[in-house]
Design an enzyme around this catalytic site. Sequence first.
Site, mmCIF file in Angstrom:
data_model
loop_
_atom_site.group_PDB
_atom_site.id
_atom_site.type_symbol
_atom_site.label_atom_id
_atom_site.label_comp_id
_atom_site.label_asym_id
_atom_site.label_seq_id
_atom_site.Cartn_x
_atom_site.Cartn_y
_atom_site.Cartn_z
ATOM 1 C CG ASN A 117 -0.395 0.733 2.385
ATOM 2 O OD1 ASN A 117 -0.512 1.961 2.483
ATOM 3 N ND2 ASN A 117 0.231 -0.001 3.291
ATOM 4 N N GLY A 120 -0.722 6.848 1.883
ATOM 5 C CA GLY A 120 -0.260 8.220 2.151
ATOM 6 C C GLY A 120 -1.137 8.956 3.157
ATOM 7 C CG PHE A 121 -0.388 9.358 6.910
ATOM 8 C CD1 PHE A 121 -0.269 8.002 7.133
ATOM 9 C CD2 PHE A 121 0.550 10.210 7.484
ATOM 10 C CE1 PHE A 121 0.781 7.493 7.905
ATOM 11 C CE2 PHE A 121 1.601 9.710 8.256
ATOM 12 C CZ PHE A 121 1.713 8.360 8.457
ATOM 13 C CB SER A 182 3.852 5.855 7.007
ATOM 14 O OG SER A 182 3.425 5.811 5.665
ATOM 15 C CG ASN A 184 3.034 4.610 1.684
ATOM 16 O OD1 ASN A 184 3.845 4.259 0.836
ATOM 17 N ND2 ASN A 184 2.291 3.761 2.371
ATOM 18 C CB THR A 185 4.272 10.785 4.704
ATOM 19 O OG1 THR A 185 2.900 10.415 4.828
ATOM 20 C CG2 THR A 185 4.411 12.286 4.882
ATOM 21 C CE LYS A 215 2.709 0.440 12.775
ATOM 22 N NZ LYS A 215 1.315 0.281 12.380
ATOM 23 C CG ASN A 244 4.316 1.375 9.357
ATOM 24 O OD1 ASN A 244 3.631 0.913 8.433
ATOM 25 N ND2 ASN A 244 4.038 2.507 9.951
ATOM 26 C CE1 TYR A 313 -6.016 -3.762 6.307
ATOM 27 C CE2 TYR A 313 -4.867 -1.802 6.973
ATOM 28 C CZ TYR A 313 -5.761 -2.416 6.157
ATOM 29 O OH TYR A 313 -6.435 -1.701 5.197
HETATM 30 N N1 FMN Z 1 0.270 1.772 9.867
HETATM 31 C C1 FMN Z 1 0.181 2.970 10.491
HETATM 32 O O1 FMN Z 1 0.826 3.172 11.531
HETATM 33 N N2 FMN Z 1 -0.646 3.955 9.989
HETATM 34 C C2 FMN Z 1 -1.394 3.791 8.868
HETATM 35 O O2 FMN Z 1 -2.141 4.692 8.480
HETATM 36 C C3 FMN Z 1 -1.295 2.553 8.190
HETATM 37 N N3 FMN Z 1 -2.008 2.329 7.052
HETATM 38 C C4 FMN Z 1 -1.966 1.103 6.467
HETATM 39 C C5 FMN Z 1 -2.756 0.855 5.341
HETATM 40 C C6 FMN Z 1 -2.760 -0.398 4.750
HETATM 41 C C7 FMN Z 1 -3.628 -0.652 3.552
HETATM 42 C C8 FMN Z 1 -1.968 -1.457 5.299
HETATM 43 C C9 FMN Z 1 -1.972 -2.822 4.684
HETATM 44 C C10 FMN Z 1 -1.173 -1.206 6.410
HETATM 45 C C11 FMN Z 1 -1.149 0.060 6.998
HETATM 46 N N4 FMN Z 1 -0.370 0.327 8.131
HETATM 47 C C12 FMN Z 1 -0.450 1.549 8.743
HETATM 48 C C13 FMN Z 1 0.578 -0.684 8.664
HETATM 49 C C14 FMN Z 1 -0.092 -1.666 9.604
HETATM 50 O O3 FMN Z 1 -0.594 -1.042 10.751
HETATM 51 C C15 FMN Z 1 0.912 -2.749 10.043
HETATM 52 O O4 FMN Z 1 1.942 -2.151 10.796
HETATM 53 C C16 FMN Z 1 1.546 -3.479 8.854
HETATM 54 O O5 FMN Z 1 0.619 -3.662 7.815
HETATM 55 C C17 FMN Z 1 2.087 -4.850 9.264
HETATM 56 O O6 FMN Z 1 1.066 -5.670 9.811
HETATM 57 P P1 FMN Z 1 0.248 -6.754 8.935
HETATM 58 O O7 FMN Z 1 1.262 -7.588 8.223
HETATM 59 O O8 FMN Z 1 -0.552 -7.507 9.946
HETATM 60 O O9 FMN Z 1 -0.605 -5.972 8.008
#
Ligand code: FMN
Length: 352
Positions: A117, A120-121, A182, A184-185, A215, A244, A313
Amino acid sequence: MFSYKTLKKGLFLFHPETAHNLAETALRLLPKCRLLNNYLVNRNFIMDPKLNQEIYGIKFPNPVGLAAGFDKNATMIKSMMALGFGFTEIGTMTPRPQDGNPKPRMFRYPKLNSVQNAMGFNNKGSSQVLMNLKKVYPFSIPIGANIGKNKTTSEEFALQDYKILIRKFESFSDYLVINISSPNTPNLRDLQNEKFITELFSMAKELTSKPIFLKIAPDMETNAAVELCKTAVEAGASGIIATNTTIDYSLVPNAQDFGGLSGACLKEKSYEMFKAIAKELYGKTVLISVGGISDADEAYKRLKAGASLIQAYTGMIFEGPSMVKNINEGVLELMKKEGFNNISEVIGSDLK
Ligand code: FMN
């Protein structure tokens, strides 16, 4: 009653972001369908005192939380117990609303149970999210607020963005998370430096007595990441959330060359980073492990490695709404097998 396998086939016909929006609509509406909601809570929310913990005075009914990024605008909190979660983390929210990056910005790799993904917040901004949050807080399970700076805020003013967000959310969440990891920023990850971290947490501790976590990304050199976490804890961080998404695109053949990878492909990398951090910080602070967790074996492994809590997630995209129930039931079984009477005995048992 229904099979996620069938539902998944349908959902996967849609583009990942469209599928997410459909899921959000369903989860926003679920609490209005009382009978179905109650049925799902009874089915998926495991109530067993062996899984209960109290951390910083917050009661966690089970150790599995929703990772940030799924409920960016705090619109689905009321449905999280129906999915079995023991806590939820909303956001990342920024001070002002933000559209995020151009689409397409989310990609599935079904063979690898992974996702990429570059959102980008994208979020409705702190004022709208706070309004949503105020409708539900305090809730039956703990709520974390994950905060980040706006894309257009320069590094020089980043601290100010976090100040605004801490002030806004500290009374309406159980814990806060500083997200500077992240991918993405642009330049956000540059804030993962000791000077900024020290300033940030010194400021944060002045503003709130709520627990506030850092984080981090899985892509830093391990020693540097551990040092950074130590600095954060010395400066007042209540704990570390690792990790992350990753920008190691070699983990997925033909991955996009932007955004962050999550899910099964991240599992090993995230675990290795977590283990290195836990080696230094277990017992000195609270550690939360996230990245590629989708079953009880992996969850149990992270708990034993020193995680008080875990988050997921991407696993939910592939495993569906029974994932958390399966994890909690599996963890209980493993505890029984190994003779543990409470989850707190499992945590860090590999390090004792
Ligand atoms: N992590 C954040 O701290 N802030 C976010 O806004 C954020 N957006 C995400 C959007 C998507 C579509 C995905 C897949 C992950 C995002 N994450 C974000 C990261 C997740 O919180 C997590 O740290 C990461 O995906 C690893 O866990 P997972 O393998 O269980 O997904």
